[in-house]
Design a protein around this motif. Structure first.
Motif, mmCIF file in Angstrom:
data_model
loop_
_atom_site.group_PDB
_atom_site.id
_atom_site.type_symbol
_atom_site.label_atom_id
_atom_site.label_comp_id
_atom_site.label_asym_id
_atom_site.label_seq_id
_atom_site.Cartn_x
_atom_site.Cartn_y
_atom_site.Cartn_z
ATOM 1 N N UNK A 54 14.596 19.339 -45.195
ATOM 2 C CA UNK A 54 14.781 20.467 -46.124
ATOM 3 C C UNK A 54 14.914 19.981 -47.559
ATOM 4 N N UNK A 55 14.579 20.869 -48.503
ATOM 5 C CA UNK A 55 14.568 20.447 -49.905
ATOM 6 C C UNK A 55 15.295 21.413 -50.839
ATOM 7 N N UNK A 56 15.145 22.700 -50.674
ATOM 8 C CA UNK A 56 15.734 23.690 -51.584
ATOM 9 C C UNK A 56 16.416 24.802 -50.804
ATOM 10 N N UNK A 102 10.255 22.395 -54.454
ATOM 11 C CA UNK A 102 11.036 23.460 -55.059
ATOM 12 C C UNK A 102 10.646 24.836 -54.564
ATOM 13 N N UNK A 103 11.653 25.711 -54.445
ATOM 14 C CA UNK A 103 11.433 27.072 -53.963
ATOM 15 C C UNK A 103 12.499 27.953 -54.578
ATOM 16 N N UNK A 104 12.081 29.078 -55.176
ATOM 17 C CA UNK A 104 13.033 29.999 -55.798
ATOM 18 C C UNK A 104 12.515 31.420 -55.642
ATOM 19 N N UNK A 105 13.350 32.287 -55.104
ATOM 20 C CA UNK A 105 12.983 33.702 -54.982
ATOM 21 C C UNK A 105 12.872 34.326 -56.357
ATOM 22 N N UNK A 106 11.906 35.216 -56.526
ATOM 23 C CA UNK A 106 11.769 35.947 -57.785
ATOM 24 C C UNK A 106 12.968 36.885 -57.958
ATOM 25 N N UNK A 107 13.379 37.142 -59.196
ATOM 26 C CA UNK A 107 14.515 38.056 -59.409
ATOM 27 C C UNK A 107 14.325 39.423 -58.781
ATOM 28 N N UNK A 108 13.065 39.868 -58.651
ATOM 29 C CA UNK A 108 12.795 41.178 -58.035
ATOM 30 C C UNK A 108 12.336 41.033 -56.584
ATOM 31 N N UNK A 109 12.776 39.993 -55.916
ATOM 32 C CA UNK A 109 12.285 39.680 -54.572
ATOM 33 C C UNK A 109 12.413 40.858 -53.607
ATOM 34 N N UNK A 110 13.508 41.579 -53.660
ATOM 35 C CA UNK A 110 13.706 42.668 -52.697
ATOM 36 C C UNK A 110 12.631 43.732 -52.818
ATOM 37 N N UNK A 111 12.082 43.899 -54.019
ATOM 38 C CA UNK A 111 11.007 44.881 -54.220
ATOM 39 C C UNK A 111 9.621 44.256 -54.066
ATOM 40 N N UNK A 160 10.235 18.323 -58.997
ATOM 41 C CA UNK A 160 10.046 19.402 -58.045
ATOM 42 C C UNK A 160 11.058 20.524 -58.023
ATOM 43 N N UNK A 161 12.133 20.427 -58.808
ATOM 44 C CA UNK A 161 13.134 21.499 -58.783
ATOM 45 C C UNK A 161 12.634 22.696 -59.601
ATOM 46 N N UNK A 162 12.863 23.901 -59.088
ATOM 47 C CA UNK A 162 12.516 25.152 -59.767
ATOM 48 C C UNK A 162 13.781 25.981 -59.933
#
Length: 364
Positions: A54-56, A102-111, A160-162
């Motif tokens: 695992x990484x992020x 790196x992996x980061x959910x978008x701020x509007x991920x729920x939509x 690789x960090x986001x």
């Protein structure tokens, strides 16, 4: 004393030798010869087991997402682990230190169901890294847009960090890809912290017009975080060889040069910034970092095999947890500290349960 630097031809030869033999760890990432005897740690729970390098870590409410370097996204929801498949237009290349990072959910991920991802890929005979937008479709993720490609990559030093900053901009760390001179080259994306809009454009207020480069002079930064004042910090791997160690915590300011490979540790040079902390000749290989609600900075380390708390009043690291092996990322969520181990990356000594996602109650 001036440190020895190697030309591109020598570096290429060394990388070829590495590629033709069993993977050898760079010194800063290190190889864990044996699992340390478990020390007395704060109480923690095991949230997930048998993760694959695992990484992020990221969160959507109570649902947890973890990226795996081979090219999966693990969803942990209501205690159930689901390994979700990833479909990118260019295959993920899990080579050396590269892969799905790196992996980061978008701020509007729920939509929107969108997330940002950074992964290594092969371009002809070269390794590169790219930044893409993903969309979740049931238990699958598909690439929907390329944000940035042809970021120099290598067996080592891919960054690789986001992170999404307080300004809603997208920040990305890149490594020097084993060619240290690229970190000082403003025209190269290697050895930098990049700043983009969430649709992949260069922000109008970046330090240099038309450039993604936010800061330069980084060797291999794998951690970013902001405190409650909006101040940005990063972690960074120091040099291999002699001298070694000198892993860093930096306070990041737009347009600044953090010195690699010209200065390390306490060295100073006009126009370059020295770190607020360095590990002297001891290598700890810091990776993910995170601030809690009281602005205490936590640092996950690979070679150091500890979770530290950085104490700025005396520029020191306090051990929070140890004895669990290599640690790749740390996140603070709802007052709890989440950490992923990284013992299955070829450099650790994994147990049958590794890798694991652990959660600690904050003790402040």
């Amino acid at each position: 004393m001036k440190r020895m630097k190697f030309g591109a031809s020598v570096i290429a030869a060394l990388l070829l030798l590495v590629a033709c033999t069993q993977p050898t760890p760079s010194k800063e990432e290190g190889r864990q010869e044996e699992r340390q005897e478990k020390q007395t740690n704060p109480a923690y729970q095991v949230v997930a087991e048998q993760l694959r390098t695992p990484w992020s870590i990221d969160f959507d409410g109570a649902t947890i997402y973890v990226s795996e370097r081979e090219g999966n996204i693990v969803q942990i929801k209501n205690g159930v682990l689901t390994r979700q498949s990833l479909h990118t237009n260019k295959p993920v290349a899990q080579i050396g230190e590269g892969g799905f990072l790196g992996f980061a959910l978008a701020p509007d991920f729920q939509d929107s169901g969108n997330a940002f991802a950074y992964h290594t890929y092969e371009q002809g005979e070269k390794l590169m890294n790219r930044l893409v937008l993903l969309k979740q479709e049931g238990n699958q993720w598909r690439e929907s847009k390329v944000l940035l490609e042809r970021i120099p990559g290598s067996n080592v030093h891919n960054g690789g960090r986001i992170s999404i900053g307080p300004d809603k901009m997208l920040y990305v760390t890149t490594g020097d890809s084993g060619e240290e001179e690229l970190a000082q080259n403003q025209e190269s994306l290697a050895g930098k912290i990049l700043r983009l809009t969430q649709d992949g454009k260069v922000p109008a207020d970046n330090p240099n017009a038309g450039s993604y480069v936010f800061t330069l002079g980084h060797r291999n930064s794998q951690g970013m975080a902001w405190n409650s004042k909006g101040e940005m910090y990063s972690s960074e791997h120091g040099p291999s060889g002699t001298p070694g160690g000198h892993d860093e915590i930096n306070k990041i300011r737009a347009g600044s040069n953090y010195g690699w490979p010209e200065i390390i540790g306490d060295e100073q040079q006009e126009g370059m910034k020295s770190p607020i902390y360095h590990s002297s000749e001891t290598a700890i290989a810091p990776s993910g970092i995170a601030f809690d609600e009281k602005d205490h900075l936590y640092v996950a380390t690979l070679r150091g095999q500890k979770l530290y708390e950085f104490q700025p009043e005396n520029d020191s690291l306090k051990v929070v947890m140890e004895g669990e092996g290599r640690l790749r990322d740390v996140k603070i969520h709802n007052g709890r500290i989440y950490v992923i181990t990284n013992n299955t990356d070829g450099r650790g000594v994994p147990s049958d349960q590794d890798d694991r996602l652990l959660v600690l109650e904050s003790f402040h």
